[in-house]
Design a protein around this motif. Structure first.
Motif, PDB file in Angstrom:
ATOM      1  N   ILE A 166       0.848  -1.225  -0.031  1.00 38.39           N
ATOM      2  CA  ILE A 166       0.016  -0.074  -0.066  1.00 38.39           C
ATOM      3  C   ILE A 166       1.043   1.177   0.042  1.00 38.39           C
ATOM      4  CG2 ILE A 166      -2.093   1.045   1.006  1.00 38.39           C
ATOM      5  CD1 ILE A 166      -2.549  -1.466   2.746  1.00 38.39           C
ATOM      6  N   GLY A 167       1.067   1.897  -1.230  1.00 35.88           N
ATOM      7  CA  GLY A 167       1.826   2.996  -1.144  1.00 35.88           C
ATOM      8  C   GLY A 167       1.088   4.323  -1.257  1.00 35.88           C
ATOM      9  N   GLY A 168       1.651   5.450  -1.511  1.00 38.96           N
ATOM     10  CA  GLY A 168       1.132   6.722  -1.809  1.00 38.96           C
ATOM     11  C   GLY A 168      -0.061   6.620  -3.028  1.00 38.96           C
ATOM     12  N   GLY A 169       0.167   6.039  -3.812  1.00 37.27           N
ATOM     13  CA  GLY A 169      -0.793   6.427  -4.920  1.00 37.27           C
ATOM     14  C   GLY A 169      -1.346   5.305  -5.379  1.00 37.27           C
ATOM     15  N   GLY A 191      -2.297   6.019   0.275  1.00 36.99           N
ATOM     16  CA  GLY A 191      -2.268   6.939   1.177  1.00 36.99           C
ATOM     17  C   GLY A 191      -2.972   8.218   0.537  1.00 36.99           C
ATOM     18  N   ASP A 192      -2.631   8.578  -0.570  1.00 37.12           N
ATOM     19  CA  ASP A 192      -3.311   9.886  -0.999  1.00 37.12           C
ATOM     20  C   ASP A 192      -4.674   9.783  -1.113  1.00 37.12           C
ATOM     21  OD1 ASP A 192      -0.548  10.896  -1.490  1.00 37.12           O
ATOM     22  OD2 ASP A 192      -0.640  10.501  -3.540  1.00 37.12           O
ATOM     23  N   THR A 214      -1.952  18.720   6.317  1.00 38.88           N
ATOM     24  CA  THR A 214      -2.873  18.357   7.489  1.00 38.88           C
ATOM     25  C   THR A 214      -3.456  17.182   7.659  1.00 38.88           C
ATOM     26  OG1 THR A 214      -3.142  20.781   7.845  1.00 38.88           O
ATOM     27  CG2 THR A 214      -4.618  19.412   8.894  1.00 38.88           C
ATOM     28  N   ALA A 215      -4.053  16.665   6.388  1.00 39.03           N
ATOM     29  CA  ALA A 215      -4.833  15.324   6.472  1.00 39.03           C
ATOM     30  C   ALA A 215      -3.908  14.374   6.569  1.00 39.03           C
ATOM     31  CB  ALA A 215      -5.456  15.451   5.256  1.00 39.03           C
ATOM     32  N   GLU A 216      -2.604  14.443   5.970  1.00 39.14           N
ATOM     33  CA  GLU A 216      -1.612  13.286   6.213  1.00 39.14           C
ATOM     34  C   GLU A 216      -1.423  13.171   7.841  1.00 39.14           C
ATOM     35  OE1 GLU A 216       2.561  11.953   4.435  1.00 39.14           O
ATOM     36  OE2 GLU A 216       2.141  13.957   4.330  1.00 39.14           O
TER      37      GLU A 216
END
Length: 345
Positions: A166-169, A191-192, A214-216
């Motif tokens: 599970i990566g960012g994109g 993650g995005d 902020t969301a991250e």
């Protein structure tokens, strides 16, 4: 000993996990030498002389959401593949120069990790960008394969191993056996998408607009997707959409679980679809060995419990999910026969 020293002077090898959110670099003989955000700050040139790179990595990420019109903070990797060729090349050059040992006489051999859903055009773009950035030779290795190696799984044996990266994109799910991927699925959810879900939820429920950073921070500190996890609260600062002024609210893990239902369900469905097309002998191995979670997105609190409840299978998490992919690619660098077995043609 003398031959080994001479060899190190004439060659070097680097593994790069070119991620949507972060780029990690592994140097042969040194281990991981660089981990920075995949962000480039570009100064727009109105005179037509070409844009100018101002910053890369941490320095560029600090500019996200804070730049004037003349400066743009760009993420050149989108959904695991190159979205902006020239900026990606500049970013790769920065990371290669940062990692490359100046005492070596020749350009390095480089392994780049890519999603399993990558097309031939995208493969060529990655190779050309890496060569232009200073590589002598480029190998491409699929991220789930590198992740499995980095997590300590034996990918060369005739035994099934299942990896969820599970990566960012993207989220890549793969069943691996005999140095190859037998069954795989990839979705553009990671993650995005989780950050985006949190932003949308806070906007709908509280009429508060927050930024990506902020969301991250919310996702990493208090978000949880399992009802069995202890609830936590956090203050959120943003702009009130009604009054137009800054405001502070408080949110808790239960509310964020509601916000993350959709992206988490997409990941669960991707795992189910991969299991459905897995050969029965390998499926039997997965019952015994379980599913290995890797990638920064797998650190979301309670995600392992949700997958355990949905699949009824053992769920494991690698010792360091964030670096598993680049460490696996680095391990393949040290074993050239393994690298040639698992690299994409």
């Amino acid at each position: 000993m003398v031959l080994a020293k001479l060899s190190s002077l004439f060659s070097s090898a680097i593994a790069i996990d070119l991620g949507t959110a972060n780029t990690l670099v592994y140097m042969e003989g040194k281990g991981m030498v660089c981990s920075e955000p995949s962000v480039v700050a570009v100064a727009k040139d109105v005179n037509g002389r070409g844009d100018r790179i101002l910053a890369v990595g941490h320095e560029a990420k600090n500019m996200v959401g804070r730049t004037p019109d003349s400066i743009q903070a760009i993420r050149p990797i989108k959904d695991g593949v190159i979205a902006d060729f020239e900026v990606t090349e500049a970013m790769l050059r920065y990371f290669i120069r940062k990692a490359h040992d100046r005492s070596t006489f020749f350009r390095p051999r480089i392994v780049v990790c890519v999603p399993p859903c990558i097309t031939s055009v995208e493969k060529r773009a990655v190779r050309e960008a890496t060569l232009s950035a200073g590589a002598r030779e480029v190998f491409l290795i699929e991220e789930p394969m590198a992740a499995a190696i980095g997590a300590g799984l034996d990918v060369t044996s005739p035994t099934g191993s299942m990896v969820v990266d599970i990566g960012g994109g993207t989220t890549d799910v793969a069943v691996i056996s005999l140095s190859g991927i037998v069954a795989s699925r990839s979705i553009r959810c990671g993650g995005d998408k989780m950050d985006e879900a949190i932003i949308n939820y806070v906007r709908r429920k509280f009429n508060l607009l927050i930024g990506d950073r902020t969301a991250e921070r919310i996702k990493m500190n208090v978000a949880s997707v399992s009802p069995h996890m202890k609830s936590q609260t956090m203050e959120i600062k943003g702009r009130d959409l009604v009054a137009g002024i800054p405001r502070v609210i408080s949110t808790c893990s239960e509310e964020l679980r509601e916000a993350l239902i959709e992206p988490v369900q997409d990941i669960v469905d991707c795992v189910h679809m991969t299991l459905e097309c897995t050969p029965p002998e390998l499926a039997a191995d997965i019952v015994d060995r379980g599913i290995m979670l890797v990638g920064g997105g797998s650190l979301l609190r309670g995600l392992d419990q949700v997958l355990r409840d949905e699949t009824k299978l053992p769920i494991l998490r690698s010792e360091d999910p964030f670096t598993a992919v680049v460490v696996g690619a680095g391990t393949a660098l040290d074993k050239i026969e393994l690298l040639r077995d698992v690299a994409l043609r």
